[in-house]
Motif scaffolding. Structure first.
Motif, PDB file in Angstrom:
ATOM      1  N   ARG A 198       0.830  -1.200   0.000  1.00  0.00           N
ATOM      2  CA  ARG A 198       0.000   0.000   0.000  1.00  0.00           C
ATOM      3  C   ARG A 198       0.871   1.258   0.000  1.00  0.00           C
ATOM      4  N   HIS A 199       0.314   2.332  -0.533  1.00  0.00           N
ATOM      5  CA  HIS A 199       1.021   3.613  -0.564  1.00  0.00           C
ATOM      6  C   HIS A 199       1.167   4.127   0.861  1.00  0.00           C
ATOM      7  N   TYR A 200       2.270   4.823   1.119  1.00  0.00           N
ATOM      8  CA  TYR A 200       2.526   5.272   2.488  1.00  0.00           C
ATOM      9  C   TYR A 200       1.466   6.246   2.988  1.00  0.00           C
ATOM     10  N   SER A 201       0.807   6.963   2.064  1.00  0.00           N
ATOM     11  CA  SER A 201      -0.253   7.885   2.487  1.00  0.00           C
ATOM     12  C   SER A 201      -1.423   7.124   3.111  1.00  0.00           C
ATOM     13  N   THR A 202      -1.635   5.871   2.682  1.00  0.00           N
ATOM     14  CA  THR A 202      -2.682   5.043   3.283  1.00  0.00           C
ATOM     15  C   THR A 202      -2.348   4.759   4.742  1.00  0.00           C
ATOM     16  N   VAL A 203      -1.071   4.501   5.001  1.00  0.00           N
ATOM     17  CA  VAL A 203      -0.632   4.239   6.375  1.00  0.00           C
ATOM     18  C   VAL A 203      -0.781   5.497   7.224  1.00  0.00           C
ATOM     19  N   MET A 204      -0.399   6.639   6.675  1.00  0.00           N
ATOM     20  CA  MET A 204      -0.536   7.904   7.408  1.00  0.00           C
ATOM     21  C   MET A 204      -1.994   8.151   7.773  1.00  0.00           C
ATOM     22  N   HIS A 205      -2.880   7.917   6.819  1.00  0.00           N
ATOM     23  CA  HIS A 205      -4.312   8.123   7.075  1.00  0.00           C
ATOM     24  C   HIS A 205      -4.815   7.166   8.159  1.00  0.00           C
ATOM     25  N   ALA A 206      -4.405   5.895   8.063  1.00  0.00           N
ATOM     26  CA  ALA A 206      -4.844   4.890   9.044  1.00  0.00           C
ATOM     27  C   ALA A 206      -4.403   5.276  10.447  1.00  0.00           C
ATOM     28  N   CYS A 207      -3.150   5.668  10.591  1.00  0.00           N
ATOM     29  CA  CYS A 207      -2.621   6.034  11.912  1.00  0.00           C
ATOM     30  C   CYS A 207      -3.311   7.286  12.455  1.00  0.00           C
ATOM     31  N   ASP A 208      -3.561   8.263  11.573  1.00  0.00           N
ATOM     32  CA  ASP A 208      -4.255   9.484  11.999  1.00  0.00           C
ATOM     33  C   ASP A 208      -5.661   9.167  12.498  1.00  0.00           C
TER      34      ASP A 208
END
Length: 451
Positions: A413-423
């Motif tokens: 997955r794109h790292y922005s997906t991880v950022m969104h999930a963590c946020d």
């Protein structure tokens, strides 16, 4: 109980010893004790004139509430001999005698205010990096430029570079300071290319006084990003502006990074941070215990420091588990209790039993009754999406891994997906007690390897 004025006068003496001169003058000096309401609320008023560095009352109030409140409450409670909470009373507009802010005053919202030199624990493992950071903070673009700090996950690199930024801003409120993870810089470059806004990108970065960029290793092999950062670096360096960089490895060892950037990264001061030695581990634990006002015996501290030899996060994670276990079982924190918890952190040979991405994923799958395939699939229904978000959040918070690394592990997955999930998880934790309880259970299971 003593009058509020007496408690505050005694507390100021302790606060002045615990804090740097800049922090004390900037945020504490001038606070006025108003009294003690309802028997346990210690009321303080902000000064009716500007503080030492010309900060607005709004900014001072935000800093007091989010950075210094716990420290103030701890000290006034100790002085009063009873537990007190602290509340700040902001003067009315008519009471405030606030001259205009200095021309060019800059907010620095990207800096994490709680990371300061005051609460950074220095030891042999980080002494050189600390000295370099302090030199840069006191003399930006004069002492060492660039400053390049490298070391493993959870050793204090991010704390140190935010401490530099906070120190510079306290000394020079007009300095334009920006902290960005390399992932944000990469995103900015991609966005500027797609929207044809390269000039705006250059204005954003090349007009700074201090650029702090974290985890620079992730730009390696990304040609457009490397080129843009090369130009930003040269523009700032030639203008005598400070550049601060962190990475997990020395410049020469970053994979796929161009030689011209490796050369520039190494032209200032390169300092590494190692895993903390025993004495530093003890100091870190003592600092954490003091900050949280915990009651932990010195023998327990030494026991933890002897057995947990990894990074700072591992050390604090073990302490958290011991304190939590004592709370859950309603028992005092003894060496026997600590040994009982420690046996789940270390193997039979005394080595630390590692927490890994695979372990976190498996615990999540077992807890929520989902499969690895479902977790890594494209499905977005709540039954799968929520466990996936929690898995990403725990992977970042417990292991300190980068967003790209986590995204790659969970189905590329794109790292922005991880950022969104963590946020999303961080926001929900503030109000969702059930989610907090679930995550506490998961952390306990992961740390104790009950998978």
């Amino acid at each position: 109980m003593q009058p509020a004025s007496v408690i505050w006068e005694k507390s100021l003496t302790i606060l002045k010893e615990e804090m740097s001169d800049a922090s004390y003058r900037n945020f504490i000096q001038g606070l006025i004790p108003l009294g003690i309401d309802d028997g346990n609320v210690f009321m303080l008023s902000l000064p009716r004139e500007k503080n030492a560095y010309g900060y607005s009352n709004e900014l001072q109030l935000t800093s007091l509430r989010h950075v210094y409140m716990e420290t103030i409450a701890r000290i006034v409670s100790n002085v009063a001999g009873t537990e007190l909470t602290v509340r700040f009373n902001e003067p009315t507009a008519d009471e405030i005698e606030m001259p205009p802010m200095p021309d060019g005053y800059c907010e620095c919202p990207s800096l994490i205010r709680r990371y300061t030199f005051d609460n950074f624990v220095m030891g042999e493992s980080n002494r050189f990096a600390y000295a370099g950071a302090m030199a840069v903070a006191k003399a930006p673009a004069v002492a060492y430029n660039p400053l390049y700090i490298h070391g493993g996950v959870g050793l204090g690199k991010t704390h140190l570079i935010h401490a530099i930024g906070n120190y510079i801003h306290a000394s020079n409120p007009c300095a334009k300071i920006l902290y960005v993870p390399s992932e944000t810089f990469i995103t900015d470059v991609i966005t500027s290319i797609g929207s044809n806004t390269r000039e705006q990108l250059r204005d954003k970065y090349r007009t700074l006084d201090v650029l702090i960029i974290d985890d620079i290793q992730f730009i390696g092999g990304k040609q457009s990003t490397e080129t843009e950062f090369f130009n930003v670096f040269n523009a700032l360096h030639n203008a005598n502006k400070q550049i601060i960089i962190t990475s997990d490895t020395a410049p020469s060892a970053i994979p796929l990074l161009s030689e011209r950037l490796k050369t520039r990264f190494g032209c200032g001061l390169v300092a590494d941070i190692q895993e903390p030695d025993f004495e530093t581990r003890v100091a870190i634990l003592n600092s954490r215990i003091q900050q949280d006002s915990l009651d932990v015996d010195e023998e327990v501290i030494k026991l933890v420091a002897e057995h947990v030899t990894g990074n700072v996060r591992s050390l604090e994670g073990c302490l958290n588990s011991i304190v939590a276990y004592a709370d859950f079982t309603n028992k005092p924190i003894t060496t026997e209790l600590a040994r009982n918890v420690l046996k789940d952190f270390v193997g039979k040979d005394g080595s630390k039993r590692p927490v890994t991405l695979e372990l976190i994923r498996q615990v999540i799958c077992d807890y929520y009754d989902v499969t690895v395939e479902e977790l890594e699939s494209e499905r977005r229904d709540q039954r799968i999406a929520r466990p996936r978000q929690i898995a990403m959040y725990l992977s970042r918070s417990m292991l300190g891994l980068s967003n790209p690394a986590i995204g790659e592990f969970y189905g590329n997955r794109h790292y922005s997906t991880v950022m969104h999930a963590c946020d999303q998880i961080e926001k929900k934790l503030k109000s969702d007690s059930a989610l907090k309880s679930n995550i506490d259970d998961l952390i306990d299971t992961i740390n104790n390897n009950k998978n």
